[in-house]
Write an enzyme that holds these catalytic residues in place. Structure first.
Site, short mmCIF file in Angstrom:
data_model
loop_
_atom_site.label_atom_id
_atom_site.label_comp_id
_atom_site.label_asym_id
_atom_site.label_seq_id
_atom_site.Cartn_x
_atom_site.Cartn_y
_atom_site.Cartn_z
N HIS A 12 0.82 -1.22 0.00
CA HIS A 12 0.00 0.00 0.00
C HIS A 12 0.85 1.28 0.00
CE1 HIS A 12 -0.12 -0.22 4.69
NE2 HIS A 12 0.87 0.55 4.31
N HIS A 59 -2.90 4.96 9.29
CA HIS A 59 -1.61 5.60 9.62
C HIS A 59 -1.87 6.89 10.39
CE1 HIS A 59 -0.87 2.95 6.18
NE2 HIS A 59 0.38 2.89 6.57
N HIS A 196 10.15 -3.49 4.44
CA HIS A 196 10.58 -2.09 4.36
C HIS A 196 10.81 -1.51 5.74
CE1 HIS A 196 6.21 -1.62 4.88
NE2 HIS A 196 6.30 -0.31 4.97
N GLU A 243 3.69 -5.07 9.00
CA GLU A 243 2.40 -4.96 8.30
C GLU A 243 1.98 -6.28 7.66
OE1 GLU A 243 2.63 -0.23 7.01
OE2 GLU A 243 3.02 -1.77 5.52
FE LIG Z 1 2.01 1.46 5.87
#
Ligand SMILES: [Fe+2]
Length: 314
Positions: A12, A59, A196, A243
């Site tokens: 995303h 977020h 990431h 995530e």
């Molecule tokens: Fe994210």
């Protein structure tokens, strides 16, 4: 009866949304990313789901750090795009599916998963970017092709839920959908990741070997993923790699054995590995073809032989 026909995993990355919103999708850097979703968009147009359950993370848009639900289900009739600092993304308001959402809430809460129920909620790039990747670039004044039930998961502040808990919630969602009386096709998204890390000394970390193994196991042996502790995600896939537990909710909602319809992986997009997979349930609500009953035939042969012996004896 409602049935889940397929699961979709998708990253995303916020910069993907910015590339769409700023008309950069044809630039070579971004074309590499978007071309990987062309087949998926064709599959989605052909599949025509009646509703999508999208597992994503907020977020600090709908929930600030003052209040962080572990699992929050969107039961509203609509979900406007959130302002993430540059104004709301120019995408349509997401239409909800309150009847099925409320049914899922009741079913999974009675199955002892304590969801937060959201009757008003804005949604950020965590949800709208995967929607763009799978549904295409939809004009802000138009409509997304199907209603959506958002399921927000806390993966931004410790402690996030375990992979096992996520997988079991997926199982409970599958049971909930299967007990909904309307004859509708449901797809479920797991979003976020892949590897990431956006800050600190390891910023920019990408671990393609880990990502590919994750996709392999997601497809063929999800039980291996269910056992992975948080610290392994953090060490191998970076701080934001956690995530990926959200993909396990999607996988738990599918059958044990699935068909991998499509997979795409590319690095980097912004500073993130982009992963995508489509897994389809085999049954799709249809009955399995009848099996040949060899054992029954043998049993019948033995019974006939016994009857013959009895006749000779008598
Ligand atoms: Fe994210």
């Amino acid at each position: 009866m409602a049935r889940i026909i397929a699961g979709i995993g998708s990253s995303h990355v916020p910069a993907i949304g910015a590339a769409i919103d700023n008309g950069k999708t044809e630039e070579p850097y971004w074309k590499r990313v978007f071309s990987g979703f062309e087949k998926s968009q064709a599959w989605m147009r052909e599949t025509k789901p009646d509703v999508a359950i999208i597992v994503y993370n907020d977020h600090a848009s709908a929930f600030s750090v003052d209040m962080i639900p572990t699992f929050a289900l969107g039961c509203a009739a609509e979900f406007p795009p959130a302002d993430e600092g540059w104004g709301p993304r120019p995408v349509p308001v997401v239409q909800g599916y309150p009847a099925l959402a409320s049914h899922i809430a009741q079913s999974v809460i009675l199955d002892e998963f304590d969801l937060t129920i959201c009757n008003k909620m804005e949604v950020d790039h965590g949800m709208t970017v995967p929607m763009n990747l799978l549904f295409g670039n939809v004009d802000k004044n138009s409509h997304w092709p199907c209603p959506v039930i958002p399921l927000a998961v806390n993966v931004v502040m410790y402690p996030p839920p375990t992979g096992h808990r996520c997988f079991m919630l997926g199982r409970a969602i599958r049971k909930a959908v299967a007990s909904y009386p309307e004859d509708i096709k449901v797809v479920i998204f797991g979003t976020g990741g892949l590897s990431h890390q956006i800050s600190g000394p390891r910023a920019g970390l990408i671990n393609s070997k880990w990502d590919k193994a994750f996709l392999d196991n997601l497809s063929k042996d999800p039980q291996k993923l269910v056992k992975i502790p948080h610290v392994d995600y953090m060490r191998e896939a970076g701080a934001e790699g956690i995530e990926m537990v959200m993909w396990l909710i999607m996988r738990g909602a599918l059958d044990e054995k699935v068909d991998e319809v499509y997979r795409f992986y590319t690095v980097p997009a912004s500073n993130t590995a982009v992963g995508h997979i489509i897994l389809a349930n085999r049954a799709r609500g249809a009955k399995a073809p009848p099996r040949k009953h060899k054992p029954a035939a043998a049993k019948h042969k033995r019974a006939a032989a016994r009857a013959k012996t009895d006749r000779i004896r008598s």
